[in-house]
Write a protein that holds these residues in place. Structure first.
Motif, mmCIF file in Angstrom:
data_model
loop_
_atom_site.group_PDB
_atom_site.id
_atom_site.type_symbol
_atom_site.label_atom_id
_atom_site.label_comp_id
_atom_site.label_asym_id
_atom_site.label_seq_id
_atom_site.Cartn_x
_atom_site.Cartn_y
_atom_site.Cartn_z
ATOM 1 N N ILE A 8 0.834 -1.201 0.000
ATOM 2 C CA ILE A 8 0.000 0.000 0.000
ATOM 3 C C ILE A 8 0.866 1.247 0.000
ATOM 4 N N ILE A 9 1.872 1.273 0.867
ATOM 5 C CA ILE A 9 2.770 2.442 0.947
ATOM 6 C C ILE A 9 3.487 2.652 -0.378
ATOM 7 N N ASP A 10 3.907 1.578 -1.035
ATOM 8 C CA ASP A 10 4.568 1.708 -2.342
ATOM 9 C C ASP A 10 3.651 2.390 -3.357
ATOM 10 N N VAL A 11 2.379 2.015 -3.371
ATOM 11 C CA VAL A 11 1.422 2.632 -4.299
ATOM 12 C C VAL A 11 1.208 4.103 -3.924
ATOM 13 N N LEU A 12 1.061 4.378 -2.634
ATOM 14 C CA LEU A 12 0.871 5.765 -2.201
ATOM 15 C C LEU A 12 2.069 6.635 -2.572
ATOM 16 N N GLU A 13 3.261 6.063 -2.521
ATOM 17 C CA GLU A 13 4.463 6.820 -2.892
ATOM 18 C C GLU A 13 4.449 7.211 -4.371
ATOM 19 N N LYS A 14 3.795 6.412 -5.207
ATOM 20 C CA LYS A 14 3.664 6.749 -6.632
ATOM 21 C C LYS A 14 2.739 7.951 -6.822
ATOM 22 N N ILE A 15 1.724 8.052 -5.964
ATOM 23 C CA ILE A 15 0.706 9.094 -6.083
ATOM 24 C C ILE A 15 1.153 10.415 -5.462
ATOM 25 N N ARG A 16 1.942 10.340 -4.402
ATOM 26 C CA ARG A 16 2.296 11.530 -3.623
ATOM 27 C C ARG A 16 2.866 12.689 -4.442
ATOM 28 N N PRO A 17 3.750 12.473 -5.413
ATOM 29 C CA PRO A 17 4.282 13.624 -6.158
ATOM 30 C C PRO A 17 3.197 14.446 -6.849
ATOM 31 N N TYR A 18 2.148 13.800 -7.312
ATOM 32 C CA TYR A 18 1.059 14.515 -7.989
ATOM 33 C C TYR A 18 0.253 15.352 -6.993
ATOM 34 N N GLN A 20 1.471 16.414 -4.069
ATOM 35 C CA GLN A 20 2.389 17.440 -3.570
ATOM 36 C C GLN A 20 2.519 18.592 -4.554
ATOM 37 N N ARG A 21 2.403 18.306 -5.828
ATOM 38 C CA ARG A 21 2.498 19.339 -6.856
ATOM 39 C C ARG A 21 1.426 20.411 -6.660
ATOM 40 N N ASP A 22 0.289 20.006 -6.092
ATOM 41 C CA ASP A 22 -0.804 20.952 -5.838
ATOM 42 C C ASP A 22 -0.799 21.479 -4.408
ATOM 43 N N GLY A 23 0.300 21.259 -3.688
ATOM 44 C CA GLY A 23 0.438 21.819 -2.341
ATOM 45 C C GLY A 23 -0.096 20.940 -1.222
ATOM 46 N N GLY A 24 -0.440 19.715 -1.537
ATOM 47 C CA GLY A 24 -0.961 18.815 -0.514
ATOM 48 C C GLY A 24 -0.047 17.633 -0.291
ATOM 49 N N ASP A 25 -0.521 16.703 0.490
ATOM 50 C CA ASP A 25 0.217 15.468 0.730
ATOM 51 C C ASP A 25 -0.730 14.480 1.401
ATOM 52 N N LEU A 26 -0.294 13.241 1.500
ATOM 53 C CA LEU A 26 -1.063 12.250 2.229
ATOM 54 C C LEU A 26 -0.104 11.322 2.924
ATOM 55 N N GLU A 27 -0.588 10.724 4.005
ATOM 56 C CA GLU A 27 0.233 9.734 4.703
ATOM 57 C C GLU A 27 -0.620 8.529 5.047
ATOM 58 N N PHE A 28 0.004 7.381 4.986
ATOM 59 C CA PHE A 28 -0.637 6.124 5.348
ATOM 60 C C PHE A 28 -0.799 6.079 6.859
ATOM 61 N N VAL A 29 -1.989 5.702 7.335
ATOM 62 C CA VAL A 29 -2.238 5.581 8.767
ATOM 63 C C VAL A 29 -2.312 4.109 9.159
ATOM 64 N N GLU A 30 -3.229 3.362 8.510
ATOM 65 C CA GLU A 30 -3.313 1.930 8.805
ATOM 66 C C GLU A 30 -4.132 1.209 7.742
ATOM 67 N N PHE A 31 -4.006 -0.115 7.755
ATOM 68 C CA PHE A 31 -4.795 -0.982 6.888
ATOM 69 C C PHE A 31 -5.500 -1.969 7.799
ATOM 70 N N LYS A 32 -6.838 -1.959 7.762
ATOM 71 C CA LYS A 32 -7.603 -2.784 8.689
ATOM 72 C C LYS A 32 -8.863 -3.292 7.996
ATOM 73 N N GLU A 33 -9.033 -4.606 7.947
ATOM 74 C CA GLU A 33 -10.218 -5.248 7.379
ATOM 75 C C GLU A 33 -10.535 -4.752 5.959
ATOM 76 N N GLY A 34 -9.505 -4.620 5.141
ATOM 77 C CA GLY A 34 -9.683 -4.226 3.749
ATOM 78 C C GLY A 34 -9.716 -2.727 3.505
#
Length: 79
Positions: A8-18, A20-34
């Motif tokens: 999941i983190i690997d996929v999120l790392e692919k998305i983050r630059p896009y 961040q380009r708009d001034g935002g970001d995201l972080e993984f918190v947890e994966f639970k029951e899908g």
């Protein structure tokens, strides 16, 4: 072999630059029951397009690339 969280983190790392380009970001918190829980940061935290970004961007990619993921939910920032 990677854990589900690492996949999941690997996929999120692919998305983050896009995001961040708009001034935002995201972080993984947890994966639970899908469900992948993420925290939106910066400009994303109050962006009008946030629901679209999550559902049509982040969730769509995770559903496609990581088996077992059923949904992405946003965790509110804690002050």
């Amino acid at each position: 072999m990677k854990t589900k969280e690492e996949e999941i983190i690997d996929v999120l790392e692919k998305i983050r630059p896009y995001i961040q380009r708009d001034g935002g970001d995201l972080e993984f918190v947890e994966f639970k029951e899908g469900i992948v829980y993420v925290r939106m940061l910066g400009a994303c935290s109050d962006c009008l397009a946030l629901d679209d970004t999550i559902k049509m961007g982040v969730e769509a990619l995770l559903l496609e690339e990581v088996s077992g993921v059923t949904e992405v939910r946003i965790v509110e920032n804690q002050l």
